[in-house]
Design a protein around this motif. Sequence first.
Motif, PDB file in Angstrom:
ATOM      1  N   SER A   1       0.358  -4.623  -7.122  1.00 39.60           N
ATOM      2  CA  SER A   1      -0.802  -4.877  -7.972  1.00 39.60           C
ATOM      3  C   SER A   1      -0.609  -4.340  -9.384  1.00 39.60           C
ATOM      4  O   SER A   1      -1.420  -4.620 -10.259  1.00 39.60           O
TER       5      SER A   1
ATOM      6  N   ARG B   1      -0.634  -5.763  -1.761  1.00 36.42           N
ATOM      7  CA  ARG B   1      -1.533  -5.360  -2.835  1.00 36.42           C
ATOM      8  C   ARG B   1      -1.363  -6.337  -3.990  1.00 36.42           C
ATOM      9  O   ARG B   1      -0.384  -6.285  -4.729  1.00 36.42           O
TER      10      ARG B   1
ATOM     11  N   ASP C   1      -7.011   4.311   2.099  1.00 35.59           N
ATOM     12  CA  ASP C   1      -6.478   3.678   0.891  1.00 35.59           C
ATOM     13  C   ASP C   1      -4.960   3.570   0.879  1.00 35.59           C
ATOM     14  O   ASP C   1      -4.396   2.555   0.485  1.00 35.59           O
TER      15      ASP C   1
ATOM     16  N   PRO D   1      -5.163   0.047   3.932  1.00 36.67           N
ATOM     17  CA  PRO D   1      -6.191  -0.273   2.929  1.00 36.67           C
ATOM     18  C   PRO D   1      -7.198  -1.336   3.356  1.00 36.67           C
ATOM     19  O   PRO D   1      -8.292  -1.379   2.803  1.00 36.67           O
TER      20      PRO D   1
ATOM     21  N   TRP E   1      -2.501   3.183  -3.572  1.00 36.31           N
ATOM     22  CA  TRP E   1      -1.534   3.804  -2.670  1.00 36.31           C
ATOM     23  C   TRP E   1      -1.300   5.275  -3.019  1.00 36.31           C
ATOM     24  O   TRP E   1      -0.722   6.012  -2.237  1.00 36.31           O
TER      25      TRP E   1
ATOM     26  N   HIS F   1      -4.463   3.050  -8.732  1.00 33.95           N
ATOM     27  CA  HIS F   1      -3.380   2.668  -7.828  1.00 33.95           C
ATOM     28  C   HIS F   1      -3.729   3.175  -6.425  1.00 33.95           C
ATOM     29  O   HIS F   1      -3.561   4.365  -6.131  1.00 33.95           O
TER      30      HIS F   1
ATOM     31  N   LEU G   1      -6.577  -6.998  -2.220  1.00 28.99           N
ATOM     32  CA  LEU G   1      -5.678  -6.863  -1.086  1.00 28.99           C
ATOM     33  C   LEU G   1      -5.622  -8.215  -0.391  1.00 28.99           C
ATOM     34  O   LEU G   1      -6.665  -8.812  -0.117  1.00 28.99           O
TER      35      LEU G   1
ATOM     36  N   GLU H   1      -8.705  -3.236  -6.899  1.00 30.26           N
ATOM     37  CA  GLU H   1      -7.523  -4.055  -6.593  1.00 30.26           C
ATOM     38  C   GLU H   1      -7.880  -5.143  -5.578  1.00 30.26           C
ATOM     39  O   GLU H   1      -8.899  -5.085  -4.887  1.00 30.26           O
TER      40      GLU H   1
END
Lengths: 284, 255
Positions: free
Chosen positions: B67, A193, A172, A176, B190, B188, A152, A150
Motif C-alpha cells: 500500500s 495491502r 493490524d 488485518p 503492518w 502503515h 485490504l 488503507e
Amino acid sequence: MTVHPSSAAPAGRGSAPLLAGLFVATAVLVAYGFWSLGGLPELASRHGVSIDATITYLFVTTGILFLLGHGVLTLFVLRYAGSAERAAPERGSPHASSKLEWRWALVPVLVMCVIAEGGVLIVGMPAFAQLYGEAPPDSFVVEVVGKQFEWLVHYPGPDGVFGRSEAKLVNDARNPIGLDKKDPAAKDDIYTRGQMHLPVGRGALIRLRALDVLHSFTVPQFRVKQDLIPGFLGRTQFEPTRTGQYELACAELCGLGHYRMRGFITVESQEEVDQWLSEQEPAF
Amino acid sequence: MKLVLGTLTLCAFFGSALSPTSPTTSFGPAPASGALVTASPGEVGSVKGKALFQGEAPRRRKVDMGSDPACHALHAEDARDESVIVGEKGELANVFVWVSKGLEGKEFALPTTPAELDQKGCTYVPHVLGMRVGQKLVIKNADPVTHNVHSFAKKNKAFNQSQQGGGKSLEQVFDKEEVLMQVKCDIHGWMSTYVGVVAHPYFAVTKADGAFEIPGLAPGEYTLSAKHEVFGTQKTAITVKVDGVVETAFTFAEE
C-alpha cells in the motif's frame, strides 16, 4: 414599493453592453475551465459508456436550458425594464392573464422533468442495470476491506470460497482482515495491502466491507464510486475494458490519513492474474 | 541500602560487560555508574534461561508493504513478520522477561542514556523494547517517509504523533509500569512494536536463540514473568542466592 424611473433613457438599455460582456466572459471562463481540466479520465469500464453518455447529456441539456433561460431573462430585462409604459402588467390588472402566468410557470417545470429525469433514466438506465443488477455468473469476485487508512484486498483462494472473518479477530499487523484460521475455507485465502489485480474483459464483483468508519471505493476510470459502511456487506460491480494501472481512492473523508488511503489496481489478462495470485502467500 | 547500591553497581557491571558481546541476550539499560561501588560481586545472583515454543511454528508471513510503494522500495528482499520468530529447536524470540514481584518499594537509579526506538524500512527497530519508568524514550525516523507513532497505552498516557521522514526525534517519558504497551503506525498498518516499561533494571528481551539473562539480582524470592505479544504471559517463582544462577525456561504454545 414600485419605483418607476422617470428618465427618458432607460437604465436597462444603458447597461446592455456591460451585461452582454459579463455573460460572454462567464461563458468563456467556464468553457476554458472545462477545457483545461481535460475532461473525464479515460474510460476503462463497460458500464462507463452509459455513465459518460449521461454526464454529456446532462451537460448539453442543462447548458442549452441555461443559455435559453438567461437569454430570455436578458431579453425581458432589456425589453420591459426602465419605464412604466413597457413594464409587464401586474397581477390583478386588466391586462394581466392568470392563465398565461400559470402556463409559463408549469410548462418549463414539465419540460425540465422530461428532459432531466426522463432523459437521465433513458440514457443512464443501462449503467444502473450493470452496476446494481444481477452480476454475471462468471464474475471475478474480490473483497475489498476499508480501514483507516488503507485498502485490504481479499481473494477467496483456489477453493473459491471466502473464509469467515470477524472484527474481533483483526490484528493490524498479523491478521488485518480478521480471518478465522479455524475455518478451513480461510486457509487458502489471499489478502494484500492495497494491491488488486483484475482480469480484463470479465465482470468484477467487489464485496465491500469497512472495519471502522465510512470509506468510499472510487476508481474514476471505471466510473465507480460506492460507499463502504461498517457492519454492512456492500458490493459494486463493473467490467474493466482496458489493461493498465489504476488508482483506487477513498472518496469519503475518513480521518487524518484519508489523503494517504490509496490502492493500486492492475488490469491484465486472466492468465496474468492467475499467475500473480499463485505467487501470493496464503493467509495461514 | 547497601544491598541496593551493590545491586545497582553489579547491574552496571554486567550491563556494560555483557551487552555488547552477548549475541543472544539484551539487557535492560545499565544504571548510571558513579559512586555506587559499595558491594562485592559475591552479594548478588542472576537468572537466565530460554523462551521456547511448543507445537508447529507459524509461518513468518511476508510483510506486505504494497500500500506504500515508498516503503516497498526500501527493501531489496521481502521483510518478514517479527511477531512470532521461532528457531529450529523451538527457541522463541521477542519475549519480554522481567521481575514482576519481589522488588516492590525499592528504588533504582535511572540510566543516563535514553531508550531508543527507530523506524527503519517501515518497520520498528527493535520489535520489542524494554525501558524504565521515568527513562526518556527517543523515537527516531530513519525512513524517507512520514510515519505516525501511536501508542495504545492502557496505564500510561497515550500519545499519537506524526513524524516526517528523517525529521526531528520524538521524546516520551512513561510514569507507570506497563508490559507490554503497543505502539503502531496509523499510516502503515503492518508497523507494530511493543514496549515493556518497568520500574527497575531487571528485564531482558529474548533474541533469536530464545535466551535471556538478568544479572545482578539481590538474593531473595521473586516472581519472574515472560510476555509474548501473541502467546500471552507466563510466570514462575524463583529464589536467587548469592553467586547463584537460577536457570528457568518458559514454554509457550498457541491457544
